[in-house]
Design a protein around this motif. Structure first.
Motif, PDB file in Angstrom:
ATOM      1  N   GLU A 103      -3.953  -1.010   5.266  1.00 17.74           N
ATOM      2  CA  GLU A 103      -3.581  -0.258   4.065  1.00 17.74           C
ATOM      3  C   GLU A 103      -3.869   1.238   4.250  1.00 17.74           C
ATOM      4  OE1 GLU A 103      -4.167  -3.352   0.371  1.00 17.74           O
ATOM      5  OE2 GLU A 103      -5.935  -2.321   1.137  1.00 17.74           O
ATOM      6  N   GLY A 104      -5.004   1.558   4.850  1.00 15.89           N
ATOM      7  CA  GLY A 104      -5.331   2.960   5.088  1.00 15.89           C
ATOM      8  C   GLY A 104      -4.315   3.627   5.994  1.00 15.89           C
ATOM      9  N   TRP A 105      -3.926   2.924   7.063  1.00  8.97           N
ATOM     10  CA  TRP A 105      -2.896   3.460   7.959  1.00  8.97           C
ATOM     11  C   TRP A 105      -1.599   3.678   7.184  1.00  8.97           C
ATOM     12  CZ3 TRP A 105       1.956   1.679   9.138  1.00  8.97           C
ATOM     13  CH2 TRP A 105       2.606   2.293  10.207  1.00  8.97           C
ATOM     14  N   ALA A 152       0.822  -1.216   0.000  1.00  7.81           N
ATOM     15  CA  ALA A 152       0.000   0.000   0.000  1.00  7.81           C
ATOM     16  C   ALA A 152       0.852   1.260   0.000  1.00  7.81           C
ATOM     17  CB  ALA A 152      -0.933  -0.009   1.218  1.00  7.81           C
ATOM     18  N   VAL A 153       1.914   1.257   0.799  1.00  9.21           N
ATOM     19  CA  VAL A 153       2.820   2.410   0.802  1.00  9.21           C
ATOM     20  C   VAL A 153       3.399   2.615  -0.588  1.00  9.21           C
ATOM     21  CG1 VAL A 153       4.969   3.345   1.727  1.00  9.21           C
ATOM     22  CG2 VAL A 153       3.403   2.154   3.240  1.00  9.21           C
ATOM     23  N   ALA A 169       1.921   9.492   3.377  1.00 13.69           N
ATOM     24  CA  ALA A 169       1.701  10.910   3.088  1.00 13.69           C
ATOM     25  C   ALA A 169       2.435  11.805   4.077  1.00 13.69           C
ATOM     26  CB  ALA A 169       0.211  11.195   3.127  1.00 13.69           C
ATOM     27  N   VAL A 170       2.471  11.394   5.340  1.00 11.77           N
ATOM     28  CA  VAL A 170       3.188  12.181   6.356  1.00 11.77           C
ATOM     29  C   VAL A 170       4.679  12.195   6.087  1.00 11.77           C
ATOM     30  CG1 VAL A 170       3.824  12.235   8.805  1.00 11.77           C
ATOM     31  CG2 VAL A 170       1.443  11.825   8.147  1.00 11.77           C
ATOM     32  N   GLU A 226     -11.694  -6.172   5.731  1.00  9.62           N
ATOM     33  CA  GLU A 226     -11.667  -4.881   6.404  1.00  9.62           C
ATOM     34  C   GLU A 226     -10.396  -4.709   7.236  1.00  9.62           C
ATOM     35  OE1 GLU A 226     -15.549  -5.600   4.917  1.00  9.62           O
ATOM     36  OE2 GLU A 226     -14.351  -6.866   6.255  1.00  9.62           O
ATOM     37  N   ASP A 227      -9.900  -5.806   7.820  1.00 10.20           N
ATOM     38  CA  ASP A 227      -8.634  -5.734   8.562  1.00 10.20           C
ATOM     39  C   ASP A 227      -7.490  -5.325   7.638  1.00 10.20           C
ATOM     40  OD1 ASP A 227      -9.888  -6.532  10.895  1.00 10.20           O
ATOM     41  OD2 ASP A 227      -9.295  -8.630  10.718  1.00 10.20           O
ATOM     42  N   VAL A 228      -7.470  -5.905   6.453  1.00  9.99           N
ATOM     43  CA  VAL A 228      -6.443  -5.560   5.468  1.00  9.99           C
ATOM     44  C   VAL A 228      -6.583  -4.104   5.060  1.00  9.99           C
ATOM     45  CG1 VAL A 228      -5.543  -6.035   3.154  1.00  9.99           C
ATOM     46  CG2 VAL A 228      -6.297  -7.924   4.611  1.00  9.99           C
TER      47      VAL A 228
END
Length: 392
Positions: free
Chosen positions: A380-382, A329-330, A388-389, A374-376
């Motif tokens: 991925e959202g985190w 995801a990153v 982005a940070v 949803e766990d995945v």
């Protein structure tokens, strides 16, 4: 006749799959296709040529344009296709009646479709490696023996080579890499790489994400994780070797010292056709090596200092849980940022390393193995938020 649902039909693998089906006569039929909606005209042309029963489009705002395009090309003697729209369209089509679902969706967005195809009992021909990597234990637990068939040329090669011996005779897998457009360059020479240079792959014609991943060798890292998950081989028995000619697609070394290699000119039609027809081969799917022409094949070790992405993938894969999903995801987030001009080339892998470090030290133990999609998606959202940070 093998009935196929083709997801990601307008991308590189998707368009070549349409070519394979057309060339194979009455061996295959594509009954449904889906795409994101970025190339509606091509999607309509494919649907009309294949006379599909169902069309999926992820972008709901593309439906009106799709209907208009279909009106211009749809055969008058064919029943109008059903249109499925929205983020769940690919998963809907994956659950339809068919023999094979070929998942060529780009990125981890293909996870729900992979799981839907497996749940429906279909053979899933997997070009969307990211769904296996992100889903990890969810996908492997859902797949019956032989239900997942690789489309990637490297894993197709490994599957072919593994036929040469028993599982207990395998010493290691050797995944080949072209080395990408920057093979031989030290890290210091990669700082000013442009998006155009990253997309100038010397061998393969692929989409933006996969081609950039090949330039960073993130793609090879993903393939190491994929090989582990597909063939249940420990990471310490999976090596990467650079082979610029891309004729040997991967190799298997056996305990007696014998190495079996799969060789063919670089052409994705061969692994696509094999995945559709597995375990049977499709005659004349692609040209063979021309043994009447002088040629040389070379091999060299991977430069881990210039391209640390493979080592990072091993670390994520060995950690398990959602760590591979975080890695992937990153990377997806950073490739988009790189092509938008927001970050430099080296920041892609450097940021993967930083975010992966944070995940493993702060969140990994508590997250454990994913139990649901949803766990995945939470992991991925985190990962995308942290990426982005790090890049702002």
């Amino acid at each position: 006749m093998t009935d196929v649902v083709l997801l990601g039909s307008t991308g590189s693998i998707g368009t070549q799959t349409v070519d394979v089906v057309a060339a194979a006569g009455d061996r295959f039929r594509v009954s449904a296709i889906a795409a994101g909606g970025g190339n509606v005209a091509l999607l309509a042309d494919q649907a009309a040529a294949l006379r599909v029963r169902d069309i999926g489009v992820t972008r709901e705002d593309s439906v009106a344009e799709l209907r208009e395009a279909l009106a211009k090309v749809w055969p008058a003697d064919a029943p109008a296709p059903a249109i499925h729209a929205g983020p769940g369209a690919t998963a809907e089509l994956a659950g339809l009646g068919c023999d094979v679902v070929l998942n060529a969706v780009a990125g981890s967005a293909g996870l729900r479709a992979t799981l839907a195809g497996l749940a429906a009992g279909r053979v899933v021909a997997l070009a969307n490696k990211e769904s296996l990597i992100a889903g990890g234990p969810l996908v492997t637990a859902a797949a019956a023996p032989g239900q997942l068939v690789p489309v990637d040329s490297e894993h197709s090669a490994l599957a072919q080579c593994l036929r040469a011996g028993r599982a207990d005779e395998v010493r290691r897998l050797l995944v080949t890499a072209s080395g990408g457009p920057f093979r031989g360059r030290p890290r210091a020479e990669l700082a000013d790489v442009t998006p155009a240079q990253a997309l100038a792959h010397p061998t393969w014609d692929m989409g933006r994400l996969v081609t950039t991943n090949s330039a960073t060798l993130v793609n090879k890292g993903l393939e190491v994780i994929e090989a582990h998950l597909l063939f249940d081989i420990p990471y310490e028995q999976i090596d990467v070797v650079v082979h610029p000619q891309s004729v040997i697609h991967s190799m298997v070394e056996f305990v007696d010292g014998s190495t079996i290699a799969q060789a063919s000119p670089p052409d994705m039609r061969l692994p696509i056709s094999l995945a559709l027809g597995w375990p049977d081969r499709v005659p004349d799917a692609a040209r063979a090596v021309d043994w009447t022409t002088a040629q040389s094949w070379t091999f060299e070790p991977l430069d881990d200092a210039a391209f640390p992405s493979v080592g990072l993938a091993r670390r994520a894969g060995a950690a398990g849980g959602c760590a591979p999903a975080v890695y992937n995801a990153v990377n997806e987030q950073l490739v988009a940022a790189f092509h938008a001009g927001a970050i430099g080339f080296l920041q892609i892998v450097d940021t993967i390393a930083a975010v992966l470090d944070e995940w493993l030290s702060v969140r990994h133990a508590a997250a454990g193995n994913p139990r649901t999609v949803e766990d995945v998606e939470l992991a991925e959202g985190w990962a995308r938020e942290r990426a982005a940070v790090f890049t702002n």
